[in-house]
Structure formats: C-alpha cells, structure tokens
Design an enzyme around this catalytic site. Structure first.
Site, short mmCIF file in Angstrom:
data_model
loop_
_atom_site.label_atom_id
_atom_site.label_comp_id
_atom_site.label_asym_id
_atom_site.label_seq_id
_atom_site.Cartn_x
_atom_site.Cartn_y
_atom_site.Cartn_z
N ASP A 46 1.05 -1.12 0.05
CA ASP A 46 0.02 -0.03 0.05
C ASP A 46 0.77 1.08 -0.10
O ASP A 46 1.78 1.40 0.96
CB ASP A 46 -0.82 0.01 1.48
CG ASP A 46 -1.69 1.07 1.24
OD1 ASP A 46 -3.11 1.10 0.88
OD2 ASP A 46 -1.50 2.40 1.95
N TYR A 51 2.76 10.04 0.00
CA TYR A 51 3.94 9.53 0.74
C TYR A 51 5.14 9.48 0.01
O TYR A 51 6.29 9.53 0.77
CB TYR A 51 3.74 8.00 0.80
CG TYR A 51 2.46 7.62 1.35
CD1 TYR A 51 1.59 8.42 2.12
CD2 TYR A 51 2.28 6.13 1.48
CE1 TYR A 51 0.38 7.75 2.66
CE2 TYR A 51 0.72 5.75 1.96
CZ TYR A 51 -0.01 6.50 2.76
OH TYR A 51 -1.11 6.16 3.14
N LYS A 76 -2.84 5.97 -4.00
CA LYS A 76 -3.91 6.91 -3.79
C LYS A 76 -3.71 8.20 -4.57
O LYS A 76 -2.36 8.63 -4.78
CB LYS A 76 -4.05 7.23 -2.46
CG LYS A 76 -4.20 5.92 -1.52
CD LYS A 76 -4.05 6.18 0.07
CE LYS A 76 -3.99 4.77 0.53
NZ LYS A 76 -2.49 4.57 0.67
N HIS A 109 -7.56 9.56 -1.88
CA HIS A 109 -6.97 9.47 -0.77
C HIS A 109 -7.99 10.22 0.37
O HIS A 109 -8.14 9.82 1.69
CB HIS A 109 -5.78 10.25 -0.57
CG HIS A 109 -4.83 9.79 0.36
ND1 HIS A 109 -3.43 9.55 0.42
CD2 HIS A 109 -4.92 9.53 1.82
CE1 HIS A 109 -2.96 9.25 1.55
NE2 HIS A 109 -3.80 9.06 2.39
#
Length: 314
Positions: A46, A51, A76, A109
């Site tokens: 994931d 990120y 996402k 997200h």
C-alpha cells in the site's frame, strides 16, 4: 518465508491479501523495507502519491523478481489532482513511478480537493491551505474512466464520511471496491462496518495498531493499544503478541490490514498476524471499543470537518 495466506474477494472478483505492507512515512527507508516485506512473503503493498514512496515501492518490486501479477498494489490520488482533467495524468505519474502499467486498486485519498497545481500542500499568501474547486463526485467519475480503461483494476475511496459515501453511491456508477479508513480495536465503528458489507465495499484498516504512531497527538497521553492487557491475554492463547492479535481481529471482521514497519523482525512478526481467532475471542475483543479516533486532519488543514457523522469524532 510465510506468504500471507488469507485473501478477501472484492466486488470486482479480484482478491486482496488480508495483510498488506504500509509505506507511509520513512520515505528513504522504504525500498529496503518493501524488499524485506516481499522477501518475508507480503504480496499486498500500500502506497500513495503523497507518501513519496511510489518510486521506492516500484524499485523494490522490480528487484524482487516476483511476477507483477502476484503482487497487489494500492496507491492513492492526492488532493491537488482532484480536478477531473488532472486525474489521468496523476494516475499515469503513479504508474510510471511504480514501474507498472496497471494498479490493482486506486483510491481517492480524501474527499477534499486542494487547489490545482504541483504543490502538494498549496498555500495562499496568508499561509493557509488553498481549497480546490472540484467536487469529489466528479473526481470519482474521472477515476471510473481509469477503471474502464484498465489502468486501475479496482477503484475506491479513503477517509469518507457516511453522508459523503451515500452521495457518491447515488451519483456515480461504479460502487467503490474498497474504503480505506482508520479502524482498530479502539475504534470499531460497527454500524459503519455493517453499512459497507451491505453495499459490497471491502474495508482496509489503516493504523491497525491505533496510537502506535507517534504522529497522532491524541494518542500520546494513554497506553498503547498494542499493549492493552486484553489483547495480550487473548494473544497468549495462540502464542501471539498483542500487535498480532490486533491484526487478527481486523482479519476476523473480513478486513485487510496494512501495518507498517522498517524493522525486519517486526515486518516478519506482523505477517504472523494472519491467524484465525475463535468467535468467542473476537467477541471478547469487541469490549475494547473506546470510539477513539487518532487521525483527524480537520483542524490542522482548517478547511473541512472530516468524519462529522462517524464515531470517534471529537
């Protein structure tokens, strides 16, 4: 190597491994961490655009030599790419960084748009975050196109409230395959979970260890969820830790869980959270529910009131 064995079926017919490997935070450590996870037997990774770990995930997968079709990849869409005209470019950028031509699951997200542009957290002259103009329903419709084009084999959402999901279901044509949300023994959200079951929407639990993450201010003045005596007591019966038992609790609900770690021993230990709890023990753990939410960016972002109709809202 103990490959994670439990899988759940999505409404697309595809299977998602119950234990996934989360890659939020520690960006520079992620290529080694994902390599370690794949070596340990994880087959569900994931990540997310925000990120900054997609290139590391892609590099680790490539290096592993594991065939692409044996790994379930979730990423996402970030808030600055919510304009329907920006969604395709955003998914293409993620695909490029991940070194793949399709995603197993593509999630929105947050339901909240930031101003368009390259800035991940666009701010005005006053230093405040700038809100975007787009509507999450229109954003999702652009994601439906990526699904129909095969770039995402399943699409879904993350961090939606009940009313937001209700509206999405009424105004779009593809039922989300998954909803990624904060869920753990201290925030069990039983009726919300039942609602998802009734609609055929799989739940992925982020922060399955609750306040283990130092970033959550609201969890600092209390004991760690994974040290809860009841989790330890139930786990002991199976020769498992409190952390492994928290993961097994999520899997017993039919959810996938995405613990994260950069420590090889812990990466392997988390995988051993894929074990079956007896119904009586699942029932026992239901008493831990404190309706306690640790992740709520409503005040730090200052633009939306998230989770307004869900349990754990302060």
């Amino acid at each position: 190597m103990t490959t994670s064995t439990t899988k759940f079926k999505l409404n697309t017919g595809a299977e998602i491994p119950a234990i996934g490997f989360g890659t939020w935070q520690d960006k520079d450590a992620q290529e080694d961490a994902v390599s370690e996870a794949l070596k340990a037997g994880y087959r569900h990774i994931d990540t997310a655009r925000i990120y900054g770990t997609e290139p590391a995930v892609g590099a680790a997968i490539k290096k592993s030599g594991i065939p692409r079709d044996q790994i379930f990849i979730t990423t996402k869409l970030w808030n600055n790419s919510h304009d329907p005209a920006d969604v395709e470019a955003a998914i293409d950028a993620s695909l490029k960084d991940l070194g793949t031509d399709y995603l197993d699951l593509y999630l929105m997200h947050w339901p909240s748009p930031f101003a368009r542009g390259n800035a991940l957290f666009p701010r005005g002259d006053d230093g405040k975050l700038k809100k975007g103009e787009s509507d999450y329903v229109e954003t999702y419709k652009a994601m439906e196109k990526a699904f129909k084009d095969g770039k995402a084999r399943a699409i879904g959402i993350s961090n939606f409230s009940h009313s937001e999901l209700d509206r999405l279901l009424k105004e779009t044509s593809v039922v989300p395959a998954a909803h990624q949300m904060e869920l753990h023994p201290y925030l069990q959200q039983k009726s919300w979970v039942e609602f998802h079951k009734s609609k055929g929407i799989h739940i992925t639990q982020y922060s399955p260890f609750g306040n283990q993450n130092e970033i959550y201010d609201s969890g600092k003045n209390m004991g760690k969820l994974i040290d809860d005596p009841l989790l330890a007591e139930v786990g002991k019966k199976y020769g498992k830790t409190g952390a492994q038992t928290a993961l097994a609790w999520g899997i017993a609900q039919g959810h996938s869980v995405i613990p994260k770690s950069k420590t090889p021993a812990r990466i392997q230990a988390n995988l051993a959270g894929d074990f079956k709890l007896e119904a009586a023990d699942v029932q026992k753990l239901s008493t831990l529910d404190k309706k306690m939410r640790f992740n709520d960016t409503s005040s730090s972002w200052g633009l939306w009131n998230f989770f307004s109709d869900l349990e754990g809202k302060k």
